[in-house]
Design a protein around this motif. Structure first.
Motif, PDB file in Angstrom:
ATOM      1  N   GLY A   3      57.007   8.910 -11.486  1.00  0.00           N
ATOM      2  CA  GLY A   3      55.694   9.339 -11.068  1.00  0.00           C
ATOM      3  C   GLY A   3      54.923   8.202 -10.443  1.00  0.00           C
ATOM      4  N   HIS A   4      53.754   8.533  -9.912  1.00  0.00           N
ATOM      5  CA  HIS A   4      52.923   7.510  -9.270  1.00  0.00           C
ATOM      6  C   HIS A   4      51.516   8.055  -9.068  1.00  0.00           C
ATOM      7  N   CYS A   5      50.632   7.135  -8.753  1.00  0.00           N
ATOM      8  CA  CYS A   5      49.258   7.516  -8.431  1.00  0.00           C
ATOM      9  C   CYS A   5      49.226   8.052  -6.997  1.00  0.00           C
ATOM     10  N   THR A   6      48.050   8.439  -6.534  1.00  0.00           N
ATOM     11  CA  THR A   6      47.925   9.013  -5.196  1.00  0.00           C
ATOM     12  C   THR A   6      48.262   8.020  -4.102  1.00  0.00           C
ATOM     13  N   CYS A   7      47.796   6.775  -4.240  1.00  0.00           N
ATOM     14  CA  CYS A   7      48.039   5.791  -3.183  1.00  0.00           C
ATOM     15  C   CYS A   7      49.417   5.139  -3.292  1.00  0.00           C
ATOM     16  N   GLY A   8      50.092   5.301  -4.431  1.00  0.00           N
ATOM     17  CA  GLY A   8      51.437   4.761  -4.607  1.00  0.00           C
ATOM     18  C   GLY A   8      51.491   3.341  -5.130  1.00  0.00           C
ATOM     19  N   ARG A   9      50.351   2.729  -5.380  1.00  0.00           N
ATOM     20  CA  ARG A   9      50.360   1.345  -5.866  1.00  0.00           C
ATOM     21  C   ARG A   9      51.026   1.244  -7.237  1.00  0.00           C
ATOM     22  N   VAL A  10      50.692   2.166  -8.137  1.00  0.00           N
ATOM     23  CA  VAL A  10      51.290   2.168  -9.475  1.00  0.00           C
ATOM     24  C   VAL A  10      52.376   3.236  -9.516  1.00  0.00           C
ATOM     25  N   ARG A  11      53.575   2.802  -9.874  1.00  0.00           N
ATOM     26  CA  ARG A  11      54.714   3.713 -10.000  1.00  0.00           C
ATOM     27  C   ARG A  11      55.313   3.512 -11.382  1.00  0.00           C
ATOM     28  N   TYR A  12      55.812   4.601 -11.969  1.00  0.00           N
ATOM     29  CA  TYR A  12      56.387   4.510 -13.305  1.00  0.00           C
ATOM     30  C   TYR A  12      57.569   5.465 -13.436  1.00  0.00           C
ATOM     31  N   ARG A  13      58.318   5.272 -14.504  1.00  0.00           N
ATOM     32  CA  ARG A  13      59.468   6.136 -14.817  1.00  0.00           C
ATOM     33  C   ARG A  13      59.414   6.478 -16.302  1.00  0.00           C
ATOM     34  N   LEU A  14      59.675   7.740 -16.622  1.00  0.00           N
ATOM     35  CA  LEU A  14      59.884   8.141 -18.010  1.00  0.00           C
ATOM     36  C   LEU A  14      61.372   7.985 -18.279  1.00  0.00           C
ATOM     37  N   THR A  15      61.725   7.233 -19.302  1.00  0.00           N
ATOM     38  CA  THR A  15      63.135   6.964 -19.576  1.00  0.00           C
ATOM     39  C   THR A  15      63.750   7.983 -20.534  1.00  0.00           C
ATOM     40  N   ASP A  16      62.984   8.993 -20.891  1.00  0.00           N
ATOM     41  CA  ASP A  16      63.472  10.058 -21.765  1.00  0.00           C
ATOM     42  C   ASP A  16      62.673  11.318 -21.451  1.00  0.00           C
ATOM     43  N   ARG A  17      63.103  12.440 -21.984  1.00  0.00           N
ATOM     44  CA  ARG A  17      62.348  13.683 -21.821  1.00  0.00           C
ATOM     45  C   ARG A  17      61.057  13.589 -22.634  1.00  0.00           C
ATOM     46  N   PRO A  18      59.991  14.207 -22.184  1.00  0.00           N
ATOM     47  CA  PRO A  18      58.776  14.239 -22.999  1.00  0.00           C
ATOM     48  C   PRO A  18      59.035  14.940 -24.336  1.00  0.00           C
ATOM     49  N   LEU A  19      58.234  14.577 -25.330  1.00  0.00           N
ATOM     50  CA  LEU A  19      58.324  15.195 -26.642  1.00  0.00           C
ATOM     51  C   LEU A  19      57.853  16.647 -26.601  1.00  0.00           C
ATOM     52  N   PHE A  20      56.722  16.861 -25.920  1.00  0.00           N
ATOM     53  CA  PHE A  20      56.094  18.183 -25.879  1.00  0.00           C
ATOM     54  C   PHE A  20      55.035  18.135 -24.790  1.00  0.00           C
ATOM     55  N   VAL A  21      54.737  19.261 -24.189  1.00  0.00           N
ATOM     56  CA  VAL A  21      53.760  19.301 -23.099  1.00  0.00           C
ATOM     57  C   VAL A  21      52.610  20.226 -23.490  1.00  0.00           C
ATOM     58  N   HIS A  22      51.394  19.680 -23.430  1.00  0.00           N
ATOM     59  CA  HIS A  22      50.174  20.424 -23.751  1.00  0.00           C
ATOM     60  C   HIS A  22      49.432  20.820 -22.495  1.00  0.00           C
ATOM     61  N   ALA A  23      48.963  22.044 -22.452  1.00  0.00           N
ATOM     62  CA  ALA A  23      47.906  22.435 -21.522  1.00  0.00           C
ATOM     63  C   ALA A  23      46.666  22.520 -22.393  1.00  0.00           C
ATOM     64  N   CYS A  24      45.766  21.550 -22.236  1.00  0.00           N
ATOM     65  CA  CYS A  24      44.579  21.478 -23.084  1.00  0.00           C
ATOM     66  C   CYS A  24      43.381  22.063 -22.356  1.00  0.00           C
ATOM     67  N   HIS A  25      42.807  23.102 -22.945  1.00  0.00           N
ATOM     68  CA  HIS A  25      41.692  23.817 -22.344  1.00  0.00           C
ATOM     69  C   HIS A  25      40.342  23.400 -22.926  1.00  0.00           C
ATOM     70  N   CYS A  26      40.274  22.265 -23.629  1.00  0.00           N
ATOM     71  CA  CYS A  26      38.978  21.852 -24.190  1.00  0.00           C
ATOM     72  C   CYS A  26      38.017  21.514 -23.048  1.00  0.00           C
ATOM     73  N   THR A  27      36.745  21.579 -23.341  1.00  0.00           N
ATOM     74  CA  THR A  27      35.746  21.331 -22.291  1.00  0.00           C
ATOM     75  C   THR A  27      35.784  19.887 -21.803  1.00  0.00           C
ATOM     76  N   TRP A  28      36.207  18.958 -22.652  1.00  0.00           N
ATOM     77  CA  TRP A  28      36.329  17.556 -22.224  1.00  0.00           C
ATOM     78  C   TRP A  28      37.412  17.432 -21.153  1.00  0.00           C
ATOM     79  N   CYS A  29      38.565  18.050 -21.374  1.00  0.00           N
ATOM     80  CA  CYS A  29      39.654  17.990 -20.386  1.00  0.00           C
ATOM     81  C   CYS A  29      39.276  18.718 -19.099  1.00  0.00           C
ATOM     82  N   GLN A  30      38.551  19.810 -19.234  1.00  0.00           N
ATOM     83  CA  GLN A  30      38.101  20.514 -18.028  1.00  0.00           C
ATOM     84  C   GLN A  30      37.204  19.596 -17.193  1.00  0.00           C
TER      85      GLN A  30
END
Length: 153
Positions: A3-30
């Motif tokens: 993955g990377h940011c929009t401009c591409g300056r920061v790039r990263y790799r996940l070296t394993d599958r994620p543990l779990f994926v949340h879709a968080c609908h709290c007002t803070w995340c919104q």
């Protein structure tokens, strides 16, 4: 997964599958995302490999009152992942939209649906809870094992 940011300056790799994926609908995340929810892939922080440049850390307020450490690109300021007080720096919540293939990380659960926007429809068959939840009820055994190991339990 990479993955990377929009401009591409920061790039990263996940070296394993994620543990779990949340879709968080709290007002803070919104508010933070400007969308109906945040989509975060939880993974052990030591399984994130920086490929190009380092993100900067900013602490933002959170509903818990303990703050959230958000790692962002120093140029375009896109949030790449964060750390919450509960797990500290041992677990990261990677913003799925920063992955090169975000379709590979659909939500495993929708949380804080008590504050979800009324027009957002949660897909059939995906667990949804009004607030937070007990991970032992939803996570695969392997993810639970990895999480407990990361948290030193």
């Amino acid at each position: 997964m990479e993955g990377h940011c929009t401009c591409g300056r920061v790039r990263y790799r996940l070296t394993d599958r994620p543990l779990f994926v949340h879709a968080c609908h709290c007002t803070w995340c919104q508010r933070e995302t400007g969308g109906p929810h945040a989509l975060n892939a939880m993974i052990e922080t030591d399984r994130i490999e920086i490929l190009a440049d380092d993100p900067v850390e900013l602490t933002t307020p959170s509903a818990s009152g303990k703050g959230q450490i958000v790692l962002r690109c120093p140029d375009c300021c896109v949030a790449l992942w964060s750390h919450y007080a509960g797990a500290g720096r041992r677990l990261a919540f990677v913003r799925v939209g920063t992955l090169e293939n975000p379709a590979a990380c659909p939500p495993d659960i929708h949380i804080f649906t008590s504050t979800k926007l009324p027009w957002y429809v949660i897909p059939e068959g995906v667990p949804a809870v009004p607030d937070y939840y007990d991970r032992r009820l939803f996570w695969p055994a392997e993810s639970l094992r990895r999480c407990e190991a990361a948290l030193g339990r």
